[in-house]
Design a protein around this motif. Structure first.
Motif, short mmCIF file in Angstrom:
data_model
loop_
_atom_site.label_atom_id
_atom_site.label_comp_id
_atom_site.label_asym_id
_atom_site.label_seq_id
_atom_site.Cartn_x
_atom_site.Cartn_y
_atom_site.Cartn_z
N PHE A 194 -8.64 3.58 -5.59
CA PHE A 194 -7.48 3.66 -6.47
C PHE A 194 -6.38 2.71 -6.00
O PHE A 194 -5.81 1.96 -6.79
CB PHE A 194 -6.93 5.09 -6.56
N VAL A 195 -6.09 2.73 -4.70
CA VAL A 195 -5.05 1.84 -4.15
C VAL A 195 -5.42 0.39 -4.40
O VAL A 195 -4.60 -0.41 -4.85
CB VAL A 195 -4.83 2.12 -2.64
N ASN A 196 -6.67 0.04 -4.13
CA ASN A 196 -7.13 -1.34 -4.32
C ASN A 196 -7.00 -1.75 -5.79
O ASN A 196 -6.54 -2.85 -6.10
CB ASN A 196 -8.57 -1.49 -3.84
N ASP A 197 -7.38 -0.86 -6.70
CA ASP A 197 -7.25 -1.16 -8.14
C ASP A 197 -5.79 -1.38 -8.53
O ASP A 197 -5.49 -2.30 -9.30
CB ASP A 197 -7.85 -0.04 -8.99
N GLN A 198 -4.90 -0.57 -7.99
CA GLN A 198 -3.47 -0.72 -8.28
C GLN A 198 -2.94 -2.05 -7.76
O GLN A 198 -2.17 -2.73 -8.44
CB GLN A 198 -2.66 0.44 -7.69
N LEU A 199 -3.34 -2.41 -6.55
CA LEU A 199 -2.90 -3.69 -5.97
C LEU A 199 -3.38 -4.85 -6.83
O LEU A 199 -2.64 -5.80 -7.06
CB LEU A 199 -3.40 -3.84 -4.53
N ILE A 219 0.84 -1.21 0.00
CA ILE A 219 0.00 0.00 0.00
C ILE A 219 0.87 1.25 0.00
O ILE A 219 0.63 2.19 -0.77
CB ILE A 219 -0.97 -0.02 1.20
N LEU A 220 1.90 1.26 0.84
CA LEU A 220 2.81 2.41 0.87
C LEU A 220 3.46 2.64 -0.50
O LEU A 220 3.58 3.78 -0.95
CB LEU A 220 3.89 2.21 1.95
N GLN A 221 3.84 1.57 -1.17
CA GLN A 221 4.49 1.71 -2.47
C GLN A 221 3.54 2.35 -3.49
O GLN A 221 3.98 3.16 -4.31
CB GLN A 221 5.01 0.36 -2.96
N VAL A 222 2.27 2.00 -3.44
CA VAL A 222 1.29 2.64 -4.34
C VAL A 222 1.22 4.13 -4.03
O VAL A 222 1.26 4.98 -4.94
CB VAL A 222 -0.10 1.98 -4.21
N LEU A 223 1.13 4.48 -2.75
CA LEU A 223 1.01 5.89 -2.37
C LEU A 223 2.28 6.67 -2.66
O LEU A 223 2.22 7.83 -3.06
CB LEU A 223 0.60 6.01 -0.89
#
Length: 134
Positions: free
Chosen positions: A34-39, A20-24
């Motif tokens: 957005f974070v969930n979609d990226q994961l 999660i931190l890496q996405v942010l």
């Protein structure tokens, strides 16, 4: 005289928290969706409710900040990327290589094909480090 500030020990993120931190860190402040979609695109299938719950826990642990000023809550990393990566790397080197960075480098270079460009960059870095010690 100034009173010394209490040392605030930075929490060590779990694997899921680090994802999660890496996405942010890569995309900046974002919604849970957005974070969930990226994961789901980058890592593995993750349920929205699982991502939401984990991000709420990360706010409680002071790993994330949450902006509640709009209808959609926006989350941002409260932990600095380089500081966090440095902490994790230090702990990894300590636990896996008895604190020896050179042992880690030898292992890495022995396991992977390293390009001439990468080797030259490493040599340049070592030269700079040597020059700094003189």
């Amino acid at each position: 005289m100034t009173a010394e500030q209490p040392i605030h020990k930075q929490p060590e993120p779990t694997k899921s928290e680090l994802e999660i931190l890496q996405v942010l860190w890569a995309h900046g402040p974002s919604t849970v969706r957005f974070v969930n979609d990226q994961l789901n695109e980058q890592k593995r299938a993750v349920q929205y409710t699982s991502t939401l719950k984990l991000m709420q826990i990360m706010v409680e642990k002071q790993m994330l900040d949450r902006d509640e000023s709009s209808m959609k809550h926006i989350y941002s990393a409260a932990l600095e990327e380089q500081k966090t990566k440095g902490l994790l790397l230090d702990r990894f080197v300590d636990s896996m290589f008895n604190g020896s960075a050179s042992s880690l480098m030898m292992q890495l270079l022995g396991n992977k094909k390293t390009s001439k460009k990468e080797l030259q960059a490493m040599k340049d870095l070592l030269d700079k480090m040597e020059d700094g010690k003189k």
